[in-house]
Design a protein around this motif. Structure first.
Motif, PDB file in Angstrom:
ATOM      1  N   TYR A   1      65.141   0.970 -38.247  1.00 44.08           N
ATOM      2  CA  TYR A   1      64.145   1.971 -37.988  1.00 44.08           C
ATOM      3  C   TYR A   1      64.331   3.117 -39.179  1.00 44.08           C
ATOM      4  CZ  TYR A   1      63.345  -0.264 -33.649  1.00 44.08           C
ATOM      5  OH  TYR A   1      63.341  -1.281 -32.770  1.00 44.08           O
ATOM      6  N   ASP A   2      63.419   3.689 -39.513  1.00 42.88           N
ATOM      7  CA  ASP A   2      63.454   4.928 -40.567  1.00 42.88           C
ATOM      8  C   ASP A   2      63.601   5.949 -39.369  1.00 42.88           C
ATOM      9  OD1 ASP A   2      61.789   7.570 -41.274  1.00 42.88           O
ATOM     10  OD2 ASP A   2      61.299   6.263 -42.861  1.00 42.88           O
TER      11      ASP A   2
ATOM     12  N   ILE B   1      53.258   0.502 -34.739  1.00 46.69           N
ATOM     13  CA  ILE B   1      53.761   1.155 -35.733  1.00 46.69           C
ATOM     14  C   ILE B   1      54.943   0.315 -36.478  1.00 46.69           C
ATOM     15  CG2 ILE B   1      54.981   3.019 -36.925  1.00 46.69           C
ATOM     16  CD1 ILE B   1      52.111   3.688 -36.523  1.00 46.69           C
ATOM     17  N   CYS B   2      55.742  -0.036 -35.548  1.00 50.70           N
ATOM     18  CA  CYS B   2      57.124  -0.983 -35.833  1.00 50.70           C
ATOM     19  C   CYS B   2      56.592  -2.496 -36.139  1.00 50.70           C
ATOM     20  CB  CYS B   2      57.850  -0.989 -34.570  1.00 50.70           C
ATOM     21  SG  CYS B   2      58.646   0.578 -33.951  1.00 50.70           S
ATOM     22  N   ARG B   3      55.665  -3.044 -35.730  1.00 52.98           N
ATOM     23  CA  ARG B   3      55.010  -4.201 -35.895  1.00 52.98           C
ATOM     24  C   ARG B   3      54.456  -3.962 -37.304  1.00 52.98           C
ATOM     25  NH1 ARG B   3      53.428  -9.133 -33.658  1.00 52.98           N
ATOM     26  NH2 ARG B   3      51.588 -10.112 -34.470  1.00 52.98           N
ATOM     27  N   ALA B   4      53.659  -3.207 -37.812  1.00 50.36           N
ATOM     28  CA  ALA B   4      53.173  -3.017 -39.032  1.00 50.36           C
ATOM     29  C   ALA B   4      54.248  -2.583 -40.071  1.00 50.36           C
ATOM     30  CB  ALA B   4      52.223  -1.831 -39.153  1.00 50.36           C
ATOM     31  N   ASN B   5      55.361  -2.046 -39.960  1.00 49.59           N
ATOM     32  CA  ASN B   5      56.348  -1.840 -40.755  1.00 49.59           C
ATOM     33  C   ASN B   5      57.577  -2.738 -40.785  1.00 49.59           C
ATOM     34  OD1 ASN B   5      55.507   1.129 -42.140  1.00 49.59           O
ATOM     35  ND2 ASN B   5      55.262   1.272 -39.834  1.00 49.59           N
TER      36      ASN B   5
ATOM     37  N   TRP C   1      59.668  -2.637 -38.289  1.00 48.35           N
ATOM     38  CA  TRP C   1      61.057  -2.080 -38.212  1.00 48.35           C
ATOM     39  C   TRP C   1      61.718  -2.892 -36.878  1.00 48.35           C
ATOM     40  CZ3 TRP C   1      58.437   3.037 -38.424  1.00 48.35           C
ATOM     41  CH2 TRP C   1      58.509   3.527 -39.769  1.00 48.35           C
TER      42      TRP C   1
ATOM     43  N   TYR D   1      55.205  11.173 -38.152  1.00 45.69           N
ATOM     44  CA  TYR D   1      55.611  10.314 -37.368  1.00 45.69           C
ATOM     45  C   TYR D   1      55.300  10.626 -35.844  1.00 45.69           C
ATOM     46  CZ  TYR D   1      57.453   7.503 -41.119  1.00 45.69           C
ATOM     47  OH  TYR D   1      57.453   6.861 -42.272  1.00 45.69           O
TER      48      TYR D   1
END
Length: 452
Positions: free
Chosen positions: A135-136, A196-200, A202, A423
């Motif tokens: 993760y970022d 957000i995690c699905r798009a990136n 992560w 974020y």
């Protein structure tokens, strides 16, 4: 100079002090003392009012006890086990660890009642794991900050205690009313997190295994028992919120001592050279010892020592605002908006904007006595409005320029404050959506209440 000019200068002066970082307690105290002299009030009046607050404040006894509960469950290892359970349930989803951290915030909040403690505890534990999991780091820190917002909504809640004390409402009713809205806040943030995690892309996925879920659930049984104990006792009326706080502290002390004994025994069994360890090295286990308890209590007392005087001095501030006519001005403005929804949404905007520059406690103490009676006059249920008010105040924990949880998350993760802001936007959208839903559907706050 006129009294109005003096008060304007005093207000500008304390605003400058606020901007350079002087504590809020001193800001309000300076303003109260200055305005008292301008209005011809004696310091005896202020002293009498301060004493009167605590003479009537039996309900406030729950506040230091729940603060202590948060420290105890952090030290006892209960928070870590609750986090493991949440990850076992959600790790199979994209962004599962981040979603689990939000779930862990909800579970931790159900025992501690503090937003900053929730952010600090979960952030310090899971931020390193999230960064290792791909993760970022900015998103990870923002997730901990956002998760902490439920700390004052899911019962027990320190701010609900203050609100109930100020507005003469049953604190047990406020606690019960916060259950569903707080849960919705967690679910809404988890949905935003998943998107957000699905798009990136992560996060690493782990399989959903029933034995892992059951194992972590069994390992976290102390946490579940503490949550159930508080909610059962308050909901059934077996004990008051203050008594519930005392019972929970006692339980967490026993749980922490037992955790130390068990984990130390396992540690010694696995390490045959334990006699060569220093005493400090042997304490790197879950739980705590009796000699460590005074230090834990002292940390909790320091937080209480900040909050309690702030509550007292803010009550005097209310008195002065009333003499100045500020409450009447704000009240007339809100009332002039019209009917039920116009008044309700105007009040929500005022709370939201105030939460951007002030912590939830002064927002509650200053605005609740002004806005709650107006809302009641247009037909808003007082308990429902308390939830609307405090959900709005909680959102202020991740809105700049103040955003207390952002500062806390930055401190425990090492990510600079301004790098978190990007974020927090998805979480703000989720929280505001839930806030509007709760305001439009009173049953979300009232359905669990006993018949009134």
């Amino acid at each position: 100079m006129t009294d109005g000019t003096w008060i304007t200068l005093i207000s500008l002066g304390v605003t400058f002090l606020f901007m350079i970082g002087v504590p809020v307690l001193l800001i309000i105290a300076y303003w109260v003392i200055g305005c008292s002299f301008v209005l011809g009030l004696t310091l005896d009046n202020m002293g009498a009012e301060l004493l009167n607050v605590f003479n009537k404040g039996f309900a406030l006894l729950a506040m230091p006890l729940f603060i202590l509960t948060g420290d105890l469950i952090n030290q006892s290892g209960i928070a870590r086990r609750l986090s493991d359970f949440a990850y076992a349930c959600l790790g199979w989803l994209r962004g599962g660890l981040a979603m689990a951290s939000l779930g862990a915030c909800g579970l931790f909040a159900a025992i501690s009642g503090s937003n900053s403690a929730t952010t600090a505890t979960i952030g310090s534990m899971l931020h390193p794991e999230m960064v290792k999991g791909g993760y970022d780091e900015r998103f990870s820190a923002a997730t901990a900050a956002a998760g902490g917002t439920v700390g004052i909504i899911i019962p027990p809640s320190i701010i609900f205690i203050v609100y109930g004390f100020l507005m003469n409402l049953p604190i047990s009713d406020l606690f019960v009313a916060g259950i569903l809205p707080g849960t919705l806040m967690v679910v809404g943030m988890q949905l935003a997190c998943w998107i957000i995690c699905r798009a990136n892309g992560w996060g690493f996925l782990i399989p959903l295994q029933l034995n892992r879920v059951l194992k972590t659930a069994f390992g976290a049984w102390l946490g579940f028992f503490a949550i159930g104990l508080v909610l059962w006792g308050i909901y059934t009326g077996k004990f008051s919120p203050t008594e519930a706080a005392g019972v929970t502290v006692g339980f967490c002390v026993i749980a922490g001592l037992l955790s130390w004994v068990v984990s130390r025994a396992l540690n010694l069994r696995d390490d045959k050279t334990w006699k060569e360890k220093s005493y400090a090295e042997m304490l790197v286990v879950e739980g705590f010892t009796i000699p460590q308890l005074p230090g834990i209590v002292m940390r909790s007392a320091q937080i209480t020592g900040i909050l309690a005087p702030l509550i007292a001095i803010s009550v005097v501030m209310q008195q002065i605002l009333s003499l100045l006519g500020a409450q009447q001005v704000i009240g007339d403005f809100v009332t002039s908006m019209g009917g039920y929804y116009a008044v309700l949404f105007t009040a929500m905007i005022i709370v939201f904007v105030s939460g951007m520059v002030l912590e939830s406690l002064p927002v509650t103490i200053i605005l609740a006595p002004i806005l709650a009676p107006i809302a009641a006059d247009v037909g808003v249920d007082p308990v429902h409005f308390s939830v609307i008010f405090l959900v709005g105040a909680s959102i202020g924990f991740i809105t700049p320029p103040y955003g207390l949880n952002l500062y806390v998350a930055s401190g425990v993760t090492g990510v600079p404050y301004f790098r978190l802001l990007k974020y927090t936007v998805p979480y703000l959208v989720a929280l505001i959506s839930v806030w509007i839903l709760v305001s439009l559907v009173p049953e979300l706050a009232l359905i669990l209440l006993p018949a009134r």
